[in-house]
Design an enzyme around this catalytic site. Structure first.
Site, PDB file in Angstrom:
ATOM      1  N   ASP A 199      -6.308  -0.853  -9.087  1.00 41.32           N
ATOM      2  CA  ASP A 199      -5.245  -0.104  -9.769  1.00 41.32           C
ATOM      3  C   ASP A 199      -5.556   0.087 -11.255  1.00 41.32           C
ATOM      4  O   ASP A 199      -5.131   1.072 -11.861  1.00 41.32           O
ATOM      5  CB  ASP A 199      -3.900  -0.820  -9.630  1.00 41.32           C
ATOM      6  CG  ASP A 199      -3.253  -0.520  -8.277  1.00 41.32           C
ATOM      7  OD1 ASP A 199      -3.408   0.603  -7.786  1.00 41.32           O
ATOM      8  OD2 ASP A 199      -2.598  -1.425  -7.721  1.00 41.32           O
TER       9      ASP A 199
ATOM     10  N   GLU B 237     -19.435   5.546 -12.635  1.00 41.67           N
ATOM     11  CA  GLU B 237     -18.198   6.012 -11.993  1.00 41.67           C
ATOM     12  C   GLU B 237     -16.968   5.277 -12.527  1.00 41.67           C
ATOM     13  O   GLU B 237     -15.847   5.749 -12.380  1.00 41.67           O
ATOM     14  CB  GLU B 237     -18.279   5.849 -10.468  1.00 41.67           C
ATOM     15  CG  GLU B 237     -18.200   4.422  -9.931  1.00 41.67           C
ATOM     16  CD  GLU B 237     -19.552   3.698  -9.892  1.00 41.67           C
ATOM     17  OE1 GLU B 237     -20.477   4.141 -10.614  1.00 41.67           O
ATOM     18  OE2 GLU B 237     -19.683   2.697  -9.168  1.00 41.67           O
TER      19      GLU B 237
ATOM     20  N   SER C 295       0.824  -1.221   0.000  1.00 38.39           N
ATOM     21  CA  SER C 295       0.000   0.000   0.000  1.00 38.39           C
ATOM     22  C   SER C 295       0.854   1.265   0.000  1.00 38.39           C
ATOM     23  O   SER C 295       0.564   2.238   0.684  1.00 38.39           O
ATOM     24  CB  SER C 295      -0.934   0.064   1.221  1.00 38.39           C
ATOM     25  OG  SER C 295      -1.720  -1.066   1.292  1.00 38.39           O
TER      26      SER C 295
ATOM     27  N   ILE D 221      -0.146   4.612  -7.961  1.00 37.12           N
ATOM     28  CA  ILE D 221      -0.126   6.043  -8.295  1.00 37.12           C
ATOM     29  C   ILE D 221       1.185   6.385  -8.996  1.00 37.12           C
ATOM     30  O   ILE D 221       1.207   7.149  -9.966  1.00 37.12           O
ATOM     31  CB  ILE D 221      -0.283   6.913  -7.020  1.00 37.12           C
ATOM     32  CG1 ILE D 221      -1.602   6.595  -6.300  1.00 37.12           C
ATOM     33  CG2 ILE D 221      -0.186   8.389  -7.355  1.00 37.12           C
ATOM     34  CD1 ILE D 221      -2.853   6.983  -7.044  1.00 37.12           C
TER      35      ILE D 221
ATOM     36  N   ASP E  84       8.462 -11.170  -1.206  1.00 44.30           N
ATOM     37  CA  ASP E  84       7.322 -12.096  -1.059  1.00 44.30           C
ATOM     38  C   ASP E  84       7.595 -13.351  -1.888  1.00 44.30           C
ATOM     39  O   ASP E  84       8.062 -13.246  -3.025  1.00 44.30           O
ATOM     40  CB  ASP E  84       6.025 -11.504  -1.637  1.00 44.30           C
ATOM     41  CG  ASP E  84       5.522 -10.306  -0.844  1.00 44.30           C
ATOM     42  OD1 ASP E  84       6.041 -10.084   0.264  1.00 44.30           O
ATOM     43  OD2 ASP E  84       4.621  -9.614  -1.344  1.00 44.30           O
TER      44      ASP E  84
ATOM     45  N   CYS F 135     -26.651   1.492  -9.270  1.00 42.46           N
ATOM     46  CA  CYS F 135     -26.834   0.040  -9.236  1.00 42.46           C
ATOM     47  C   CYS F 135     -27.760  -0.347  -8.066  1.00 42.46           C
ATOM     48  O   CYS F 135     -28.958  -0.120  -8.147  1.00 42.46           O
ATOM     49  CB  CYS F 135     -25.485  -0.665  -9.174  1.00 42.46           C
ATOM     50  SG  CYS F 135     -25.558  -2.338  -9.831  1.00 42.46           S
ATOM     51  N   LEU F 136     -27.222  -0.846  -6.969  1.00 42.29           N
ATOM     52  CA  LEU F 136     -28.077  -1.156  -5.820  1.00 42.29           C
ATOM     53  C   LEU F 136     -28.832   0.101  -5.364  1.00 42.29           C
ATOM     54  O   LEU F 136     -29.972   0.018  -4.912  1.00 42.29           O
ATOM     55  CB  LEU F 136     -27.221  -1.708  -4.670  1.00 42.29           C
ATOM     56  CG  LEU F 136     -27.995  -2.111  -3.420  1.00 42.29           C
ATOM     57  CD1 LEU F 136     -28.989  -3.215  -3.721  1.00 42.29           C
ATOM     58  CD2 LEU F 136     -27.033  -2.561  -2.326  1.00 42.29           C
TER      59      LEU F 136
ATOM     60  N   THR G 175      17.174   5.306   5.608  1.00 43.77           N
ATOM     61  CA  THR G 175      17.345   4.732   4.271  1.00 43.77           C
ATOM     62  C   THR G 175      17.531   3.218   4.288  1.00 43.77           C
ATOM     63  O   THR G 175      17.503   2.579   3.247  1.00 43.77           O
ATOM     64  CB  THR G 175      18.579   5.349   3.569  1.00 43.77           C
ATOM     65  OG1 THR G 175      19.743   4.991   4.328  1.00 43.77           O
ATOM     66  CG2 THR G 175      18.470   6.860   3.476  1.00 43.77           C
TER      67      THR G 175
ATOM     68  N   HIS H 250     -22.687   1.335 -13.560  1.00 43.23           N
ATOM     69  CA  HIS H 250     -21.718   2.015 -12.696  1.00 43.23           C
ATOM     70  C   HIS H 250     -20.965   3.071 -13.505  1.00 43.23           C
ATOM     71  O   HIS H 250     -19.808   2.846 -13.876  1.00 43.23           O
ATOM     72  CB  HIS H 250     -20.714   1.015 -12.138  1.00 43.23           C
ATOM     73  CG  HIS H 250     -21.287   0.105 -11.109  1.00 43.23           C
ATOM     74  ND1 HIS H 250     -21.296   0.411  -9.778  1.00 43.23           N
ATOM     75  CD2 HIS H 250     -21.878  -1.099 -11.225  1.00 43.23           C
ATOM     76  CE1 HIS H 250     -21.859  -0.569  -9.100  1.00 43.23           C
ATOM     77  NE2 HIS H 250     -22.225  -1.497  -9.956  1.00 43.23           N
TER      78      HIS H 250
HETATM   79  N1  GLN Z   1     -26.706  -6.613  -5.531  1.00 41.42           N
HETATM   80  C1  GLN Z   1     -27.278  -6.011  -6.686  1.00 41.42           C
HETATM   81  C2  GLN Z   1     -27.284  -6.961  -7.869  1.00 41.42           C
HETATM   82  O1  GLN Z   1     -26.579  -7.926  -7.896  1.00 41.42           O
HETATM   83  C3  GLN Z   1     -26.577  -4.720  -7.048  1.00 41.42           C
HETATM   84  C4  GLN Z   1     -25.151  -4.915  -7.450  1.00 41.42           C
HETATM   85  C5  GLN Z   1     -24.372  -3.630  -7.462  1.00 41.42           C
HETATM   86  O2  GLN Z   1     -24.781  -2.627  -6.883  1.00 41.42           O
HETATM   87  N2  GLN Z   1     -23.213  -3.649  -8.078  1.00 41.42           N
HETATM   88  O3  GLN Z   1     -28.004  -6.737  -8.817  1.00 41.42           O
END
Ligand code: GLN
Length: 555
Positions: A72, A519, A15, A20, A149, A381-382, A190, A517
């Site tokens: 990422d 975003e 992290s 970035i 790792d 979505c939800l 360092t 979505h």
């Molecule tokens: N749980 C809901 C579905 O599967 C919404 C999924 C979500 O918000 N990405 O449809």
């Protein structure tokens, strides 16, 4: 030009912000007009991030071609302003799956199948392929995890070999490490970096450059000391100190000459990067003229990384509206029975995506509060599904309406799983994923949000990740009660045709729900339209509220 490869490894702790650093290098190369792609290597055995807990691992990012990837990949997309694809996220799970399948098909011709060369060859093949698919001139490859790792060893071996295959002028290595500051002795230490580079050299990789992550800017002696112990020239030891905004990091590194160093090292022409609009965006981010506060009613409120793209989308939307966007995380569970009035002071309410029943009734109440009080609402979505449930129960009179995800026996399953999804077995990669086209209806708020001119093509693409849908059996009843379906799935040759993609409410300043979505495709200088519209509505709402307050005061 031959394809060039820049490898980024990390040391000391996880992290660190390797993502970035990688993205910032990418942004600087993009600003020099190179075609850049970026690959993230995740040494875990999961085939993809889709089956991992966001609480631990952060958001699952979805690419346009429907891969569930590490977050990422989202950062790369936003910094490179490029859509990436499934092949840009390589995991141990994928590599072994391919190797084992090949072995079962007898393609290794009775050889003993081993980590070297068979696994390393598959890793190299995937790295080369990702670059080729993207038509990239420069491919950034970030190896996840920390040097030392056990699980990253085959990947380090593969990237070591690549230098010999493509030549030294076509490949280079950066090592990102933590430079801790000890308050007691007031100095940067360092030693961890020295040890980390020693470990890297132990597997045959001498870094060309080092990027030090530190709290504040480091003095020249520190860089010199690190140079001495690591065989890296002092001018190639860069310092990525903590910035207020991640979008400042490219500039911080550029000022120290990282771009010029890469040009020299990879024998690229000297180019002045074109960063003006990027800098302008950062300037607004630092000094916005307005401010709004948004309530995010969600589940993973203690782990904002679970909503990384969402936060970036709001930031970008803020830039486009010259506004600072402050987020307040509200645990949906606390709203199930708690004081709903605590949502009153916000300039907008956002309910993000999510899975599972926890906090659902709180999200339903948040949607109701936004609807009844004419507060800007964005449901993702939800967050759209809970808004539909709320509308069904409280406006359309469908008592106890619910999603079958939360109540199998609901008398009105207004959100339901579709037959295509019922046949699916297993949980990995089985949702409605990636880009799906949406037909936006004319005359809707959504049409304005996407800036679509009447009569023009009204199909937009947004990314998806869900199993449940608005149940087509209830669409007429919901519409009759006033709900506006503003977009539906289209053009998928029968698959999902006509499913509700977006809804809105009439007589409301901004109440928008999207099944997708958006975003996931936001960009610093090209914000996601629904987020931009939402923040604009929040700004307008705040101005109106302030005006009203002034009026009452002056009376
Ligand atoms: N749980 C809901 C579905 O599967 C919404 C999924 C979500 O918000 N990405 O449809």
């Amino acid at each position: 030009m031959d394809t060039k490869y820049i490898f980024i490894t990390g040391g000391v702790v996880s992290s660190l912000g390797k993502g970035i650093a990688t993205s910032s290098i990418g942004a600087l190369l993009r600003a020099r007009a190179y075609k850049v792609s970026a690959v993230k290597i995740d040494p875990y055995i999961n085939v993809d991030a889709g089956t991992m807990r966001p609480y631990e691992h952060g958001e699952v990012f979805v690419t346009q071609d429907g891969a569930e990837t590490d977050l990422d990949i989202g950062t790369y997309e936003r910094f490179l302003d490029t859509d990436l694809a499934r092949g840009n996220n390589i995991t141990t799970g994928q590599v072994y799956q391919t190797v084992i399948e090949k072995e079962r098909r007898g393609e290794y011709l009775s050889e003993t199948v081993q980590v070297i060369p068979h696994v390393t060859d598959e890793i190299k093949r995937r790295i080369y392929e990702a670059g080729k698919q993207a038509g990239a001139e420069i491919v950034l490859v970030e190896v996840g995890g920390t040097v030392g790792d056990i699980e990253s060893l085959p990947f380090l071996e593969a990237i070591r070999q690549i230098r010999f295959e493509v030549g030294s002028e076509n490949s280079m290595y950066f090592h990102v490490t933590l430079l801790p500051y000890l308050g007691t002795s007031e100095e940067f230490k360092t030693k961890p970096t020295q040890h980390s580079v020693a470990t890297l050299r132990g597997v045959g990789i001498q870094p060309d450059g080092i990027i030090l992550r530190s709290k504040s800017s480091t003095p020249e002696e520190v860089r010199k000391k690190i140079a001495l112990f690591t065989n890296v020239e002092a001018r190639n030891v860069f310092n990525s100190y903590d910035a207020d905004f991640v979008y400042e990091v490219p500039e911080i590194l550029e000022q120290q000459g990282i771009g010029r160093f890469i040009e020299r090292r990879l024998e690229l022409e000297k180019v002045t990067p074109e960063m003006r609009s990027w800098q302008e965006a950062v300037r607004i981010l630092r000094h916005p003229s307005r401010a709004v506060t948004i309530a995010i009613v969600g589940k993973y409120v203690a782990m904002p990384d679970a909503y990384l793209s969402l936060m970036e989308a709001l930031k970008h939307a803020g830039i486009a509206n010259d506004a600072q966007v402050t987020l307040e995380w509200i645990n949906a569970e606390e709203l199930v029975e708690g004081d709903i009035e605590r949502l009153r002071p916000f300039d907008g309410i956002l309910v993000p995506g999510g899975f599972g029943i926890r906090g659902i009734e709180g999200k339903v109440r948040a949607a109701q509060f936004a609807r009844e009080n004419n507060i800007p609402y964005l449901g993702i979505c939800l967050g759209m599904q809970t808004a539909v449930i709320e509308f069904a129960r409280n406006v359309a009179g469908l008592d106890n309406a619910n999603s079958t995800e939360f109540d199998q026996y609901s008398p009105f399953p207004v959100i339901d799983i579709m037959p295509e999804q019922l046949e699916v077995e297993g949980l990995g990669g089985t949702m409605r994923l990636g880009n799906w086209p949406m037909q936006v209806y004319e005359g809707t708020l959504l049409e304005k949000i996407y800036g679509l001119n009447p009569g023009s093509n009204h199909v937009v693409q947004e990314r998806h990740r869900h199993r449940y849908e608005v149940n087509p059996a209830y669409v007429d009843a919901l519409k009759a009660a006033g709900l506006i379906v503003s977009g539906v799935t289209t053009g998928m040759a029968g698959r999902g045709e006509g499913l509700v993609e977006a809804m809105e409410l009439p007589n409301h300043r901004f109440f928008v729900g999207l099944q997708s979505h958006p975003e996931l495709s936001t960009r610093l200088m090209r914000p996601s339209p629904p987020f931009k519209g939402f923040i604009q509505a929040a700004v307008d709402y705040k101005c109106e509220t302030l005006d009203k307050e002034l009026e009452t005061k002056s009376k």
